[in-house]
Design an enzyme around this catalytic site. Sequence first.
Site, mmCIF file in Angstrom:
data_model
loop_
_atom_site.group_PDB
_atom_site.id
_atom_site.type_symbol
_atom_site.label_atom_id
_atom_site.label_comp_id
_atom_site.label_asym_id
_atom_site.label_seq_id
_atom_site.Cartn_x
_atom_site.Cartn_y
_atom_site.Cartn_z
ATOM 1 N N HIS A 221 -13.219 -24.458 51.703
ATOM 2 C CA HIS A 221 -12.526 -24.702 50.443
ATOM 3 C C HIS A 221 -13.237 -25.744 49.575
ATOM 4 O O HIS A 221 -12.884 -25.923 48.405
ATOM 5 C CB HIS A 221 -11.053 -25.087 50.681
ATOM 6 C CG HIS A 221 -10.812 -26.502 51.118
ATOM 7 N ND1 HIS A 221 -10.511 -26.843 52.413
ATOM 8 C CD2 HIS A 221 -10.808 -27.667 50.429
ATOM 9 C CE1 HIS A 221 -10.328 -28.155 52.492
ATOM 10 N NE2 HIS A 221 -10.504 -28.689 51.298
ATOM 11 N N ASP B 163 -11.824 -21.987 57.604
ATOM 12 C CA ASP B 163 -12.147 -22.948 56.545
ATOM 13 C C ASP B 163 -13.405 -23.747 56.866
ATOM 14 O O ASP B 163 -13.466 -24.955 56.677
ATOM 15 C CB ASP B 163 -10.979 -23.891 56.279
ATOM 16 C CG ASP B 163 -11.132 -24.611 54.933
ATOM 17 O OD1 ASP B 163 -11.698 -24.007 54.003
ATOM 18 O OD2 ASP B 163 -10.711 -25.776 54.833
ATOM 19 N N GLY C 294 -11.447 -35.510 48.851
ATOM 20 C CA GLY C 294 -12.826 -35.979 48.958
ATOM 21 C C GLY C 294 -13.258 -36.152 50.397
ATOM 22 O O GLY C 294 -14.440 -36.070 50.716
ATOM 23 N N SER D 149 -12.275 -34.036 52.663
ATOM 24 C CA SER D 149 -12.337 -32.684 53.217
ATOM 25 C C SER D 149 -13.763 -32.296 53.572
ATOM 26 O O SER D 149 -14.680 -32.446 52.769
ATOM 27 C CB SER D 149 -11.775 -31.675 52.211
ATOM 28 O OG SER D 149 -10.402 -31.842 52.040
ATOM 29 N N LEU E 48 -5.270 -9.536 67.983
ATOM 30 C CA LEU E 48 -4.330 -8.851 68.862
ATOM 31 C C LEU E 48 -3.404 -7.939 68.067
ATOM 32 O O LEU E 48 -3.165 -6.804 68.449
ATOM 33 C CB LEU E 48 -3.531 -9.877 69.661
ATOM 34 C CG LEU E 48 -2.482 -9.354 70.642
ATOM 35 C CD1 LEU E 48 -3.131 -8.474 71.706
ATOM 36 C CD2 LEU E 48 -1.743 -10.527 71.311
ATOM 37 N N GLY E 49 -2.871 -8.451 66.952
ATOM 38 C CA GLY E 49 -2.036 -7.630 66.079
ATOM 39 C C GLY E 49 -0.565 -7.626 66.420
ATOM 40 O O GLY E 49 0.057 -6.554 66.497
#
Length: 371
Positions: free
Chosen positions: A101, A131, A206, A208, A258-259
């Site tokens: 991000h 991320d 900042g 991150s 897996l779902g």
Amino acid sequence: MSPEKTRVTRRQLLRVSAGTAAALGIGGSAAASADPRVIDADASSGTLQDEATEGSGRYTDIYEETIDDVVLVNVFGTDEQDPGGLGSGFVVDDYVVTNNHVVRQASEAELQFRDEQWRTGEVVGTDVQSDIAVLSVDDMPDGSDGLSFADGTPEVGTEVLALGNPLGLDASISQGIVSGINRSLPSPSGFSIPAAIQTDAPVNPGNSGGPLVNLDGDVIGIVFAGAGQTIGFAISAELAERVAPSLVEDGEYEHPYLGVGVLPVSPLVAEANDLEDPQGVLVTEVVPDAPADGVLEPADDEATVDGDAVPVGGDVIVAIGDREIPNQELLASTLALETSPGETVSIEVIRDGDRETVDVTLESRPETDLP
């Protein structure tokens, strides 16, 4: 990533010095980890101020060991829809790791190292679901030897330091502890980021993408976000160690899938489903054509308990292989950290009151429409 460097780095020298000091009985890790409020009754002299100074000195050592590998990441925007951003990152081997991000859709970012010089980093791989993003740098500064990811899951209470650029203030450090583990973080993909670390080390916009390190100077997590009230979160080193090398090699990472949709087995759910213990997760949904389709059974009815509608009739997942699954967080982290697409896993379930084991071959997560 590249093989381990053979030259002796500044960090290694500092670690050797600290170990030597401990062996000679003049300080080192034992003194640094001691409670600064305690005075040795047998010592001929010593003050609380001396003990506190030794503790703060250890933070200074870690800062000096690691800060050359921490960078400011600046991404220029193109328009109101893509305003750019500012964050942090850190060197691992010959690459810079940060948050997805932070770089967003950019193909490159400007990186400022501690020497105040700017380098251009090329984005070589991103993964929105964890991320994490990785950038390559052609002219890495000589002082940047690279940080290492810590092994295993940190213990709650472990002392940590957050390094980065809060509010654009470069080369900053803050101190705290690991406040919790196995947290789930939101992801725009619709899947949560599992196995995350909670900390009370102050982190701000900042920070991150910067490292959260232990007192060995090893990275236990990638700072994700701060939630205020001394609560911050970091993507675990265990997940980053799986994702980052794949981003370097392939530009992407395939997550196991897996779902299923699940619900924690609370006392209410346990009572409605005639379960002996409120433990495990109840399968409430199986995604059509997912790996679990036709293998795991979802809840197909409801019961009313104390005026509340509770799903009943589905499988209760209690273990994957040898790993017990007491809750949703452990289900997500076990799949993320211990399995891979294409792997067949044994899942222990409670079905109609009996324990049985079923085998499921995992697949890669399907692509999702991102906002």
